[in-house]
Design an enzyme around this catalytic site. Structure first.
Site, PDB file in Angstrom:
ATOM      1  CG  HIS A  39      77.856   7.522 -14.196  1.00 36.66           C
ATOM      2  ND1 HIS A  39      78.407   6.871 -13.208  1.00 36.66           N
ATOM      3  CD2 HIS A  39      77.638   8.926 -13.578  1.00 36.66           C
ATOM      4  CE1 HIS A  39      78.474   7.364 -12.143  1.00 36.66           C
ATOM      5  NE2 HIS A  39      78.106   8.615 -12.195  1.00 36.66           N
ATOM      6  CD  GLU A 104      74.341   6.445 -14.685  1.00 38.04           C
ATOM      7  OE1 GLU A 104      74.506   5.812 -16.011  1.00 38.04           O
ATOM      8  OE2 GLU A 104      74.563   5.991 -13.646  1.00 38.04           O
TER       9      GLU A 104
HETATM   10 ZN   LIG Z   1      79.086   4.774 -13.991  1.00 38.13          ZN
END
Ligand SMILES: [Zn+2]
Length: 260
Positions: A39, A104
């Site tokens: 992400h 992330e």
């Molecule tokens: Zn995401």
């Protein structure tokens, strides 16, 4: 009310800091992770993004955050189900959080100028993925972007993410994109054709959540854009041009060759 979150031992020595998030649960049926979902944080302020991922009540989390300078923070133990993918699907599996590890990558994303990913940040992502591979069996074709598993909702980590660099380091499946040519048939929204059904079937075979209807509907456009962001990033327009279709064929063949 302040929720107390006890710290935990990091899963890997590449982790610089543990910042425990309360937002996690049991993996369904004790599933072992066999997928990595990458992400971007998508917020202007990385510290605010990290605070949100660790805030009680935010209902989002991730296993890891990789900061711009390569500093790696772990928020949820790998054994637990972090809440990073949301409504998503891949290869018929809808509970992506149960089967995956979420990373992330700090980047403000498309809404805030979408800067390039710094080299040292990508080096840290590479090191982290390699470390995960020592603990879990994750095939190259199951290292995916959030946009791959949620194409109608998500664009991250986006077309600037250097999937080729990761692939060259042994992470993920990737093939050299076929060159974009001005000639050849291009399918777009609203059309219906047997060639569209064939492309949809191939996208579905690879793992995307798509039906082989032959109708180039919005869902198909979203999946084609997700495919392009990951595998043909030079032009992300949601139109099925020959370069997109040839690259998709090559990718499916490469997986078949690796899967043996
Ligand atoms: Zn995401």
């Amino acid at each position: 009310m302040v929720a107390l979150v006890s710290a935990f031992r990091p899963d890997s020595c590449v982790v610089a800091e543990v910042r425990a998030s309360p937002n996690h649960g049991e993996r369904r049926l004790g599933a072992k992770p066999d997928m990595i979902v990458l992400h971007y944080t998508g917020m202007a302020d990385t510290e605010a993004a990290l605070a949100k991922l660790c805030a009680a009540g935010s209902e989002v989390s991730t296993h890891y955050v990789v900061m711009e300078d390569g500093y790696i923070v772990q928020c949820v133990p790998e054994a637990r189900r972090a809440w990073h993918a949301g409504a998503a699907a891949w290869q018929g599996e809808a509970d992506i959080n149960s089967c995956s590890i979420g990373i992330e990558i700090a980047n403000p994303g498309h809404s805030y100028g979408y800067p390039d990913f710094p080299k040292r940040q990508i080096a840290a992502v590479t090191t982290l993925c390699r470390s995960i591979f020592t603990r879990h069996r994750i095939p190259g074709w199951r290292v995916l972007g959030h946009s791959d598993v949620a194409p109608a909702r998500k664009q991250d980590p986006g077309e600037k993410f250097p999937w080729r660099v990761l692939h060259d380091a042994g992470i993920g499946l990737w093939v050299k994109p076929a060159p974009i040519s001005p000639s050849g048939t291009i399918f777009t929204l609203g059309q219906n054709d047997a060639a569209i059904a064939e492309m949809q079937a191939r996208l579905g075979e690879y793992g995307y959540d798509i039906a082989a209807s032959g109708d180039f509907d919005r869902a198909t456009r979203d999946v084609v854009m997700a495919f392009q962001r990951h595998f043909r990033p030079a032009r992300v327009d949601g139109a099925a041009d020959p370069s997109t279709i040839v690259t998709l064929k090559a990718l499916v063949a490469a997986r078949a060759a690796q899967a043996g």
